[in-house]
Enzyme design. Sequence first.
Site, PDB file in Angstrom:
ATOM      1  N   CYS A  35       7.879   3.860   1.589  1.00  0.00           N
ATOM      2  CA  CYS A  35       7.177   3.085   2.605  1.00  0.00           C
ATOM      3  C   CYS A  35       6.982   1.638   2.158  1.00  0.00           C
ATOM      4  O   CYS A  35       6.586   0.803   2.951  1.00  0.00           O
ATOM      5  CB  CYS A  35       5.822   3.712   2.934  1.00  0.00           C
ATOM      6  SG  CYS A  35       4.713   3.795   1.533  1.00  0.00           S
ATOM      7  N   CYS A 104      -0.496   9.173   0.236  1.00  0.00           N
ATOM      8  CA  CYS A 104      -1.052   7.836   0.000  1.00  0.00           C
ATOM      9  C   CYS A 104      -2.120   7.908  -1.086  1.00  0.00           C
ATOM     10  O   CYS A 104      -2.290   6.950  -1.852  1.00  0.00           O
ATOM     11  CB  CYS A 104      -1.649   7.271   1.277  1.00  0.00           C
ATOM     12  SG  CYS A 104      -0.551   7.377   2.703  1.00  0.00           S
TER      13      CYS A 104
END
Length: 148
Positions: A35, A104
């Site tokens: 990402c 994350c």
Amino acid sequence: MGMYSEKVMNHFANPRNVGELPDANGVGEVGNAKCGDIMRMYLKVEDGRIADVKFMTFGCGAAIATSSMATELIKGKSIEDALKLTNKAVVEALDGLPPVKLHCSVLAEQAVKAALADYYTRQGIDPEPILGKLDEHSCASCGGDCGA
Ligand code: FES
């Protein structure tokens, strides 16, 4: 609405300990290749404790919220306690994250570990026996979907 807990929204909207620490003695940077999000963690270790901690995150809301919570969880703690910080503990302290965002939080744990490894290296201590090998985060390893 309802995808994120109130605590996640609070730490995203109002992250704690944001910034840089000019006199840090441990700095770690980790990135998520998929990402492209990057997290940098600054530690000031004094007398075996995390006297101060700041972070900079260029990333998604969950990455910001988890790094904010991670700094809160290790601030003032001993190095030993900071070493034990897991992404699971960060997620629990935030009252959970949606499964697709769990990866994350791995970034937050890794950033703390990378900063501690840098601290040990600067002290002339090989961090690997203490921290183990620090793997680059990859979405394959945590099964996350970066939403990219
Ligand atoms: Fe990449 Fe959250 S850290 S989407």
